[in-house]
Design a protein around this motif. Sequence first.
Motif, PDB file in Angstrom:
ATOM      1  N   ASP A  65       0.855  -1.190   0.000  1.00  0.00           N
ATOM      2  CA  ASP A  65       0.000   0.000   0.000  1.00  0.00           C
ATOM      3  C   ASP A  65       0.888   1.235   0.000  1.00  0.00           C
ATOM      4  O   ASP A  65       1.397   1.663   1.041  1.00  0.00           O
ATOM      5  N   MET A  66       1.087   1.836  -1.212  1.00  0.00           N
ATOM      6  CA  MET A  66       1.993   2.976  -1.324  1.00  0.00           C
ATOM      7  C   MET A  66       1.449   4.221  -0.637  1.00  0.00           C
ATOM      8  O   MET A  66       2.205   5.048  -0.122  1.00  0.00           O
ATOM      9  N   GLY A  67       0.127   4.353  -0.603  1.00  0.00           N
ATOM     10  CA  GLY A  67      -0.460   5.510   0.077  1.00  0.00           C
ATOM     11  C   GLY A  67      -0.193   5.478   1.565  1.00  0.00           C
ATOM     12  O   GLY A  67       0.189   6.480   2.178  1.00  0.00           O
ATOM     13  N   ALA A  68      -0.402   4.285   2.179  1.00  0.00           N
ATOM     14  CA  ALA A  68      -0.126   4.148   3.613  1.00  0.00           C
ATOM     15  C   ALA A  68       1.357   4.332   3.894  1.00  0.00           C
ATOM     16  O   ALA A  68       1.759   4.969   4.895  1.00  0.00           O
ATOM     17  N   LEU A  69       2.222   3.797   2.986  1.00  0.00           N
ATOM     18  CA  LEU A  69       3.660   3.944   3.174  1.00  0.00           C
ATOM     19  C   LEU A  69       4.066   5.408   3.142  1.00  0.00           C
ATOM     20  O   LEU A  69       4.867   5.870   3.971  1.00  0.00           O
ATOM     21  N   ALA A  70       3.490   6.147   2.171  1.00  0.00           N
ATOM     22  CA  ALA A  70       3.812   7.573   2.074  1.00  0.00           C
ATOM     23  C   ALA A  70       3.311   8.329   3.303  1.00  0.00           C
ATOM     24  O   ALA A  70       3.979   9.239   3.819  1.00  0.00           O
ATOM     25  N   GLY A  71       2.127   7.947   3.795  1.00  0.00           N
ATOM     26  CA  GLY A  71       1.593   8.637   4.965  1.00  0.00           C
ATOM     27  C   GLY A  71       2.448   8.429   6.203  1.00  0.00           C
ATOM     28  O   GLY A  71       2.770   9.389   6.924  1.00  0.00           O
ATOM     29  N   TRP A  72       2.806   7.151   6.455  1.00  0.00           N
ATOM     30  CA  TRP A  72       3.643   6.883   7.633  1.00  0.00           C
ATOM     31  C   TRP A  72       5.039   7.495   7.481  1.00  0.00           C
ATOM     32  O   TRP A  72       5.631   7.977   8.453  1.00  0.00           O
ATOM     33  N   THR A  73       5.559   7.489   6.246  1.00  0.00           N
ATOM     34  CA  THR A  73       6.871   8.109   6.015  1.00  0.00           C
ATOM     35  C   THR A  73       6.817   9.615   6.262  1.00  0.00           C
ATOM     36  O   THR A  73       7.709  10.204   6.875  1.00  0.00           O
ATOM     37  N   GLY A  74       5.751  10.250   5.793  1.00  0.00           N
ATOM     38  CA  GLY A  74       5.583  11.684   6.050  1.00  0.00           C
ATOM     39  C   GLY A  74       5.483  11.995   7.529  1.00  0.00           C
ATOM     40  O   GLY A  74       6.009  13.010   8.011  1.00  0.00           O
ATOM     41  N   ALA A  75       4.785  11.090   8.261  1.00  0.00           N
ATOM     42  CA  ALA A  75       4.671  11.285   9.703  1.00  0.00           C
ATOM     43  C   ALA A  75       6.046  11.213  10.366  1.00  0.00           C
ATOM     44  O   ALA A  75       6.361  11.987  11.289  1.00  0.00           O
ATOM     45  N   MET A  76       6.899  10.278   9.882  1.00  0.00           N
ATOM     46  CA  MET A  76       8.253  10.182  10.447  1.00  0.00           C
ATOM     47  C   MET A  76       9.069  11.442  10.166  1.00  0.00           C
ATOM     48  O   MET A  76       9.814  11.926  11.027  1.00  0.00           O
ATOM     49  N   VAL A  77       8.917  11.985   8.946  1.00  0.00           N
ATOM     50  CA  VAL A  77       9.644  13.221   8.609  1.00  0.00           C
ATOM     51  C   VAL A  77       9.180  14.373   9.494  1.00  0.00           C
ATOM     52  O   VAL A  77       9.981  15.163  10.006  1.00  0.00           O
ATOM     53  N   ALA A  78       7.857  14.462   9.682  1.00  0.00           N
ATOM     54  CA  ALA A  78       7.320  15.543  10.529  1.00  0.00           C
ATOM     55  C   ALA A  78       7.803  15.401  11.972  1.00  0.00           C
ATOM     56  O   ALA A  78       8.204  16.387  12.611  1.00  0.00           O
ATOM     57  N   VAL A  79       7.769  14.172  12.489  1.00  0.00           N
ATOM     58  CA  VAL A  79       8.241  13.941  13.860  1.00  0.00           C
ATOM     59  C   VAL A  79       9.724  14.287  13.976  1.00  0.00           C
ATOM     60  O   VAL A  79      10.162  14.886  14.965  1.00  0.00           O
TER      61      VAL A  79
END
Length: 630
Positions: A65-79
């Motif tokens: 699921d590339m959408g979920a992967l991008a979302g969790w990756t974005g969350a890591m960048v924000a954190v």
Amino acid sequence: MRIDAYEDPGAPGRGGGWRYLGWLVGRQWPRCLAGAVLASVWMVLLAATPYLMARAVDHGLEPGDMGALAGWTGAMVAVGGVNAWLGMMRHRTMTKVRMDANFRTVKVVVGHATRLGAALRGQVGAGEVVTIGVGDVQTISTSLTAVGPGVGAIVAYAAVGGLMLSVSTRLALVVLLGVPVLGVLLGPLMGRLQGREAEYRERQSVLTARIGDLAGGLRVLNGLGGKGLVADAFRRDSGRLREQGYRVGAVTSWIQALGVGLPMLFLALVTWLGARQAAQGHISVGELVSVYGYVVALGWPVAFLIEMGHQLSRGVVAARRVVAFLRLEPAPDEGTRDAPAEPSALYDPASGVRITPGRLTALVTSRPSDATDILDRLARYTPSDATWGEVPLTEIPLTQVRARILVADPEADLFAGTLSDVVGAADTDLRGAGSVDVRLRRVGATSHHESADAKQRPGADETAKLTAALHAAAAEDIVRALPDGLKTQVAAQSRDLSGGQRQRVRLARALLTDPEVLLAAEPTSALDAHTEATVADRLKHARQGRTTVLAATSPLLLDRADVVHHLVDGKVAATGTHRELLDSEPAYRALVARDAEAAEAAEAAEAAEAAEAAEAAEAAEIADEGEPAR
């Protein structure tokens, strides 16, 4: 960070080192709380990164699921971005905590030293005070920087344990029980470090005091041939201090080695257990990644907890030394009777010296310490039966005595700063050195112009007083010789001035206060005969109508005195004017004659130098007149 040098630092607790550190935290608890919150959030977010990474693997990467992967990756960048900002703010906040503790402790120590006053030297050595100011203050302030991260480490430790519970109970128990085990292993070393650190600080203060003694008496030691002996003793003491430092370093190295090694073993155990559970299918691949991330994130809290223990162990040792200094108390002041309202006679029964008010009195003795002891008794620096008027000095409040009686110590400390600050005129409106130099040239010419000028310019009264004090001490040439006049920076103890210049600066500082009673010991001993005669004349004029007592054997000073007391074995043997005692007292005449011969020799040498200079100038002038024009 704004530091108010005049702000009341507060009253610290004197119950012990831990209580003092607690007081420092309490004085800035909002800042310490902010540091703890920032550190806690920062460390928890460090642990949140593996959690987000596990979600990205389990919900995005593994199912594709590339959408979920991008979302969790974005969350890591924000954190990560938020955590970078939190780390910066945490460091800035704890730096403010350290600076506040540093300046607050300095103000507390300096304030207490000022309160002790003359009693300070009798209760603690200079080396102890220097060690507190140079080493202990820094150690205390540095130890407080571990408070915020220490609290954050505990919070993050609990948070990681909670996250591990969601993965595996066994792993969570290993994590939650591992750090207390580390504390049990390192605890004895922390206690041992405190003992070694305390002994090291004691030796350091003794050696620092010896350095000060050497710096102050090096010329005397050279003259007496004792430089080698003292150097050998200093070498032995410094060697002992070095060995003690090695012992402190050995304990510290074990703490640091175990602080790095044991957590790594502990974290390796957690990683190994997590890998076994993943291999057995008890946890997913994403959870294995998160376990590894938790282990890495846990390294920060564990390191901070060990560092906090190390820093606080050193800080409490330094705080105990500060508390021991703060427990020192000045001699009790039990005075209840007011000092005489009018200028009155001072009387010292132990020596028989009676000081008539409004006169210039000289004390002459072959043992300078006898005269110094009398001055100390008359100024109530030592217990005695001395009286002021009809009132015993011990029954007068010390504040009243200090406000009206001043002892001008020939070895009084001179702090670094501008010359005006050294003399004691920090608040004088100086407008530049040139204006003061003009005043110094025309001082005494007319008082009417001075009075009119003082009414027109703010600070002119203070400038006039400073000018008069420098003139009375024959110190105008010092001001003129310096590049920026009174604004020239002078080193501590005025080491960049000659001995005679320092003596005149001290005298000018005493005269600037214009005390009702001035007691001075050998105020001109380092001056040449010509300058000494100038000081004697000007001092008598400046102190006209005020009580002045000089301990001296210089004929130039004694001839200006109204009354001279000749002391033998600390008691008055004869009293009169200088010339009367010369005629009637052979012992007095023999004592004073030595200085008289030295003065005459100095005057003769000065006259010879002047004559040689005049002859050289005349010869040069004749040579210029005889040279043909080109």
